[in-house]
Scaffold this motif. Sequence first.
Motif, PDB file in Angstrom:
ATOM      1  N   ILE A  76       0.823  -1.208   0.000  1.00 23.13           N
ATOM      2  CA  ILE A  76       0.000   0.000   0.000  1.00 23.13           C
ATOM      3  C   ILE A  76       0.856   1.256   0.000  1.00 23.13           C
ATOM      4  N   ILE A  77       1.920   1.321   0.796  1.00 18.99           N
ATOM      5  CA  ILE A  77       2.634   2.603   0.922  1.00 18.99           C
ATOM      6  C   ILE A  77       3.406   3.035  -0.338  1.00 18.99           C
ATOM      7  N   PRO A  78       4.256   2.370  -1.015  1.00 18.28           N
ATOM      8  CA  PRO A  78       4.823   1.042  -0.914  1.00 18.28           C
ATOM      9  C   PRO A  78       6.319   1.109  -0.573  1.00 18.28           C
ATOM     10  N   ALA A  79       6.714   0.563   0.550  1.00 15.14           N
ATOM     11  CA  ALA A  79       8.121   0.561   0.959  1.00 15.14           C
ATOM     12  C   ALA A  79       8.886  -0.520   0.177  1.00 15.14           C
ATOM     13  N   THR A  80      10.134  -0.344  -0.160  1.00 13.62           N
ATOM     14  CA  THR A  80      10.896   0.889   0.060  1.00 13.62           C
ATOM     15  C   THR A  80      10.637   1.832  -1.128  1.00 13.62           C
TER      16      THR A  80
ATOM     17  N   SER B 127       9.486  13.889  -7.467  1.00 12.67           N
ATOM     18  CA  SER B 127       8.911  13.114  -8.569  1.00 12.67           C
ATOM     19  C   SER B 127       7.856  12.175  -7.981  1.00 12.67           C
ATOM     20  N   GLY B 128       7.019  11.608  -8.851  1.00 13.21           N
ATOM     21  CA  GLY B 128       5.916  10.796  -8.347  1.00 13.21           C
ATOM     22  C   GLY B 128       5.834   9.428  -8.992  1.00 13.21           C
ATOM     23  N   LEU B 129       4.783   8.715  -8.647  1.00 13.88           N
ATOM     24  CA  LEU B 129       4.536   7.390  -9.196  1.00 13.88           C
ATOM     25  C   LEU B 129       4.075   7.482 -10.651  1.00 13.88           C
ATOM     26  N   ASN B 130       4.246   6.383 -11.355  1.00 15.68           N
ATOM     27  CA  ASN B 130       3.762   6.275 -12.742  1.00 15.68           C
ATOM     28  C   ASN B 130       3.220   4.867 -12.920  1.00 15.68           C
ATOM     29  N   VAL B 131       1.948   4.666 -12.522  1.00 13.95           N
ATOM     30  CA  VAL B 131       1.384   3.317 -12.496  1.00 13.95           C
ATOM     31  C   VAL B 131       1.038   2.850 -13.910  1.00 13.95           C
ATOM     32  N   PRO B 132       1.064   1.538 -14.153  1.00 15.56           N
ATOM     33  CA  PRO B 132       0.598   1.011 -15.442  1.00 15.56           C
ATOM     34  C   PRO B 132      -0.886   1.322 -15.633  1.00 15.56           C
ATOM     35  N   THR B 133      -1.307   1.444 -16.852  1.00 16.22           N
ATOM     36  CA  THR B 133      -2.710   1.775 -17.143  1.00 16.22           C
ATOM     37  C   THR B 133      -3.440   0.638 -17.856  1.00 16.22           C
ATOM     38  N   ASN B 134      -2.826  -0.530 -17.936  1.00 12.43           N
ATOM     39  CA  ASN B 134      -3.503  -1.684 -18.516  1.00 12.43           C
ATOM     40  C   ASN B 134      -2.890  -2.960 -17.949  1.00 12.43           C
ATOM     41  N   GLY B 135      -3.586  -4.055 -18.151  1.00 15.59           N
ATOM     42  CA  GLY B 135      -3.104  -5.329 -17.656  1.00 15.59           C
ATOM     43  C   GLY B 135      -3.458  -5.565 -16.199  1.00 15.59           C
ATOM     44  N   SER B 136      -2.968  -6.685 -15.660  1.00 19.90           N
ATOM     45  CA  SER B 136      -3.304  -7.074 -14.292  1.00 19.90           C
ATOM     46  C   SER B 136      -2.704  -6.137 -13.248  1.00 19.90           C
TER      47      SER B 136
ATOM     48  N   LEU C 155      -1.235  10.086 -11.232  1.00 19.72           N
ATOM     49  CA  LEU C 155      -0.490   8.838 -11.027  1.00 19.72           C
ATOM     50  C   LEU C 155       0.010   8.242 -12.334  1.00 19.72           C
ATOM     51  N   THR C 156      -0.553   8.659 -13.466  1.00 21.12           N
ATOM     52  CA  THR C 156      -0.168   8.088 -14.757  1.00 21.12           C
ATOM     53  C   THR C 156       0.791   8.991 -15.529  1.00 21.12           C
ATOM     54  N   GLN C 157       1.191  10.109 -14.943  1.00 26.29           N
ATOM     55  CA  GLN C 157       2.129  11.040 -15.567  1.00 26.29           C
ATOM     56  C   GLN C 157       1.655  11.501 -16.949  1.00 26.29           C
ATOM     57  N   GLY C 158       0.349  11.845 -17.019  1.00 27.42           N
ATOM     58  CA  GLY C 158      -0.179  12.428 -18.246  1.00 27.42           C
ATOM     59  C   GLY C 158      -0.963  11.490 -19.124  1.00 27.42           C
ATOM     60  N   ALA C 159      -0.944  10.189 -18.836  1.00 30.72           N
ATOM     61  CA  ALA C 159      -1.629   9.236 -19.709  1.00 30.72           C
ATOM     62  C   ALA C 159      -3.143   9.307 -19.576  1.00 30.72           C
TER      63      ALA C 159
ATOM     64  N   PHE D 122      -2.794   0.288 -12.199  1.00 32.55           N
ATOM     65  CA  PHE D 122      -3.054   1.099 -11.015  1.00 32.55           C
ATOM     66  C   PHE D 122      -2.673   0.423  -9.693  1.00 32.55           C
ATOM     67  N   LEU D 123      -1.881  -0.632  -9.763  1.00 34.96           N
ATOM     68  CA  LEU D 123      -1.292  -1.158  -8.531  1.00 34.96           C
ATOM     69  C   LEU D 123      -0.222  -0.176  -8.059  1.00 34.96           C
ATOM     70  N   ILE D 124      -0.359   0.264  -6.836  1.00 36.43           N
ATOM     71  CA  ILE D 124       0.527   1.314  -6.325  1.00 36.43           C
ATOM     72  C   ILE D 124       1.991   0.890  -6.393  1.00 36.43           C
ATOM     73  N   ARG D 125       2.302  -0.317  -5.950  1.00 37.99           N
ATOM     74  CA  ARG D 125       3.703  -0.748  -5.921  1.00 37.99           C
ATOM     75  C   ARG D 125       4.320  -0.784  -7.318  1.00 37.99           C
ATOM     76  N   SER D 126       3.501  -1.061  -8.326  1.00 36.79           N
ATOM     77  CA  SER D 126       4.007  -1.131  -9.700  1.00 36.79           C
ATOM     78  C   SER D 126       4.306   0.240 -10.277  1.00 36.79           C
ATOM     79  N   GLY D 127       3.915   1.300  -9.563  1.00 38.73           N
ATOM     80  CA  GLY D 127       4.140   2.644 -10.083  1.00 38.73           C
ATOM     81  C   GLY D 127       5.461   3.276  -9.686  1.00 38.73           C
ATOM     82  N   ARG D 128       6.271   2.579  -8.876  1.00 45.36           N
ATOM     83  CA  ARG D 128       7.560   3.162  -8.476  1.00 45.36           C
ATOM     84  C   ARG D 128       8.490   3.274  -9.682  1.00 45.36           C
ATOM     85  N   GLN D 129       8.997   4.487  -9.926  1.00 44.88           N
ATOM     86  CA  GLN D 129       9.909   4.701 -11.055  1.00 44.88           C
ATOM     87  C   GLN D 129      11.377   4.622 -10.650  1.00 44.88           C
ATOM     88  N   LYS D 130      11.651   4.734  -9.375  1.00 45.18           N
ATOM     89  CA  LYS D 130      12.990   4.586  -8.812  1.00 45.18           C
ATOM     90  C   LYS D 130      13.996   5.586  -9.392  1.00 45.18           C
TER      91      LYS D 130
END
Length: 406
Positions: free
Chosen positions: A196-200, A224-233, A279-283, A236-244
Amino acid sequence: MKHKALILALTCLSVAASAADKTPSMEDMWKIIQQQQKTIEALQLQLTEQNQTVQQEVKQVGAQVEAQQEAIAVVADAIEEQSEPESRVKIGGYGELHYNNLDSGEEVDFHRFVMFFGYDFNAKTRFFSEFELEHALAGDGKPGEVELEQAYIEHLFNDSTKGTAGISLVPVGILNETHEPDTFFGVERNNVEKNIIPATWWEAGLGFNKQFNDQIGLDLFVSSGLNVPTNGSKAFLIRSGRQKVAEAVASNLAYTARVRYNPIPGLKLAATYQHQTDLTQGALDVAADLYEVNAQYQKGGFGLRALYANWDLDNNVNLVNAARAEQSGYYIEPSYRFGAARQFGVFTRYSVYNNNAADSSSLDIEQMDIGMNYWLTPNAVFKFDYQDQSKGGSDDGFNLGMGYSF
């Protein structure tokens, strides 16, 4: 009788005449005065010469002392220069090895090998970095990654105020900023702060920290912020949006604020709010807000941790996955440490999280953990725990681990 009187008178006159002969004349007195004046002048000249000699000796001693002080300063500078790498360069790190025996499979993994490198430019300005190798082996087709989790400059404006610039950990939750294995119970990090947060979780930006007094502090972070995927399983999963911060898209920034409050000794409370404009960085233009609160309490051997986190995404997410308009979770973790040096610790944790919380039919993933830690030293720990998932999850089993930090 007349003869006796005459003899007495003559005697007096003789004594008076003798005294008159011994009294110096004015000329003699003048000569005596001149001699005394010469003596005085000679003494004054001698005293002046002695004073000049003493002053010269004092100057010579002063010059010698000054020369010695300069020599000491040169030696001190040389010693400081030689010792500079030890006093200014900071090195540390941590690591953890895990063995997981779960329904999903058995695995042994050196999960993290991390090195800290820092440098103190002076008493007010320093550099800090964290370099990590995950899963022991990185490269094409390999399971691991090499990551730069932190790299920032910190400047102290005064004893209570500082600023940071660079890659920093987002000020949220309990584990995100303090996640060395000897600082928490359980082999794996808890599900709520992981999913949820998502650490680290780290971003690039500017930070500001203010400690108002012993009880209240404030942290601000524009990044800078998250950039979550917009399709597939994983949409919008928060952890998948980390750009590092790896060529991260930065069309929309994130704004984070945290208040820290320590009302009594042993009790720490904190609340974080983050707003991300997209969260999608413009998408798809999906704004999101994160709300998180946590509490930590320690008194003697007894400890307690509790945390709640919730993401609220705006309605545009419904175009892709309406269930993920809300994602939330919480946990509570009591523990107790005992032994002569409190080197043994037992804990239990109850956690609940759901990345599809906006869907009333979606089941929460509940997990109960119970286990123990043994600290061989304060910074070297061995761990064991058993996990039991129910409702939305079924990954039961046990975990073994060891970790260290320095």
